[in-house]
Design a protein around this motif. Structure first.
Motif, PDB file in Angstrom:
ATOM      1  N   ASP A 109       2.006  -7.830   7.723  1.00  0.00           N
ATOM      2  CA  ASP A 109       2.393  -6.491   8.161  1.00  0.00           C
ATOM      3  C   ASP A 109       3.895  -6.234   8.187  1.00  0.00           C
ATOM      4  O   ASP A 109       4.342  -5.210   8.681  1.00  0.00           O
ATOM      5  N   ALA A 110       4.687  -7.163   7.650  1.00  0.00           N
ATOM      6  CA  ALA A 110       6.139  -7.008   7.670  1.00  0.00           C
ATOM      7  C   ALA A 110       6.759  -7.724   6.478  1.00  0.00           C
ATOM      8  O   ALA A 110       6.157  -8.623   5.890  1.00  0.00           O
ATOM      9  N   ILE A 137      14.320   2.840  -2.701  1.00  0.00           N
ATOM     10  CA  ILE A 137      13.283   2.088  -1.989  1.00  0.00           C
ATOM     11  C   ILE A 137      12.464   3.029  -1.114  1.00  0.00           C
ATOM     12  O   ILE A 137      11.232   2.934  -1.076  1.00  0.00           O
ATOM     13  N   GLU A 138      13.117   3.934  -0.408  1.00  0.00           N
ATOM     14  CA  GLU A 138      12.386   4.868   0.453  1.00  0.00           C
ATOM     15  C   GLU A 138      11.416   5.735  -0.347  1.00  0.00           C
ATOM     16  O   GLU A 138      10.356   6.100   0.146  1.00  0.00           O
ATOM     17  N   ARG A 139      11.763   6.048  -1.606  1.00  0.00           N
ATOM     18  CA  ARG A 139      10.899   6.876  -2.447  1.00  0.00           C
ATOM     19  C   ARG A 139       9.785   6.091  -3.121  1.00  0.00           C
ATOM     20  O   ARG A 139       8.732   6.646  -3.413  1.00  0.00           O
ATOM     21  N   THR A 140      10.002   4.817  -3.403  1.00  0.00           N
ATOM     22  CA  THR A 140       9.082   4.100  -4.281  1.00  0.00           C
ATOM     23  C   THR A 140       8.252   3.001  -3.621  1.00  0.00           C
ATOM     24  O   THR A 140       7.244   2.589  -4.197  1.00  0.00           O
ATOM     25  N   THR A 165      20.429  -5.733   3.961  1.00  0.00           N
ATOM     26  CA  THR A 165      19.149  -6.297   4.397  1.00  0.00           C
ATOM     27  C   THR A 165      18.277  -5.175   4.942  1.00  0.00           C
ATOM     28  O   THR A 165      18.702  -4.422   5.814  1.00  0.00           O
ATOM     29  N   LEU A 166      17.077  -5.078   4.392  1.00  0.00           N
ATOM     30  CA  LEU A 166      16.112  -4.060   4.814  1.00  0.00           C
ATOM     31  C   LEU A 166      14.885  -4.748   5.392  1.00  0.00           C
ATOM     32  O   LEU A 166      14.348  -5.679   4.793  1.00  0.00           O
ATOM     33  N   MET A 194      12.181  -0.125   8.617  1.00  0.00           N
ATOM     34  CA  MET A 194      12.375  -0.207  10.063  1.00  0.00           C
ATOM     35  C   MET A 194      13.833  -0.442  10.441  1.00  0.00           C
ATOM     36  O   MET A 194      14.279  -0.027  11.502  1.00  0.00           O
ATOM     37  N   ASN A 195      14.558  -1.129   9.567  1.00  0.00           N
ATOM     38  CA  ASN A 195      15.956  -1.458   9.886  1.00  0.00           C
ATOM     39  C   ASN A 195      16.735  -1.672   8.589  1.00  0.00           C
ATOM     40  O   ASN A 195      16.188  -2.215   7.621  1.00  0.00           O
TER      41      ASN A 195
END
Length: 93
Positions: free
Chosen positions: A50-51, A77-80, A7-8, A86-87
């Motif tokens: 916003d989330a 996900i962090e790249r694209t 879960t992100l 946040m978590n």
């Protein structure tokens, strides 16, 4: 058989509409849902601009393979994705 639940939680600073949110978070289903061992859905903060929260369920025979796949998903996900992670939570069943 092993199952991981990844879960992100994301922050979308400056996002002003649900349409913009879909554009910024778009494609997660297409990128990860086509893999036979992965199921993906938006699991939280659906009405917030916003989330966002997304959950991935990964199934496999070996725990180390599932852990590797979780890491690959996180890195991609962090790249694209145009959002701040946040978590991150990983649970194994």
């Amino acid at each position: 058989m092993h199952i991981a639940i990844l879960t992100l939680t994301f922050a979308l600073p400056g996002c002003s509409s649900l349409k913009e949110k879909r554009q910024r978070m778009g494609g997660l289903h297409a990128r990860f849902g086509n893999t036979p061992s992965v199921a993906v859905c938006e699991s939280g903060a659906r009405d917030r601009h916003d989330a966002s929260e997304w959950t991935f369920v990964i199934v496999g025979l070996y725990k180390r393979d599932i852990e590797s796949q979780c890491s690959q998903i996180e890195k991609k996900i962090e790249r694209t994705v145009d959002a701040r992670v946040m978590n991150v939570e990983r649970d194994f069943i």
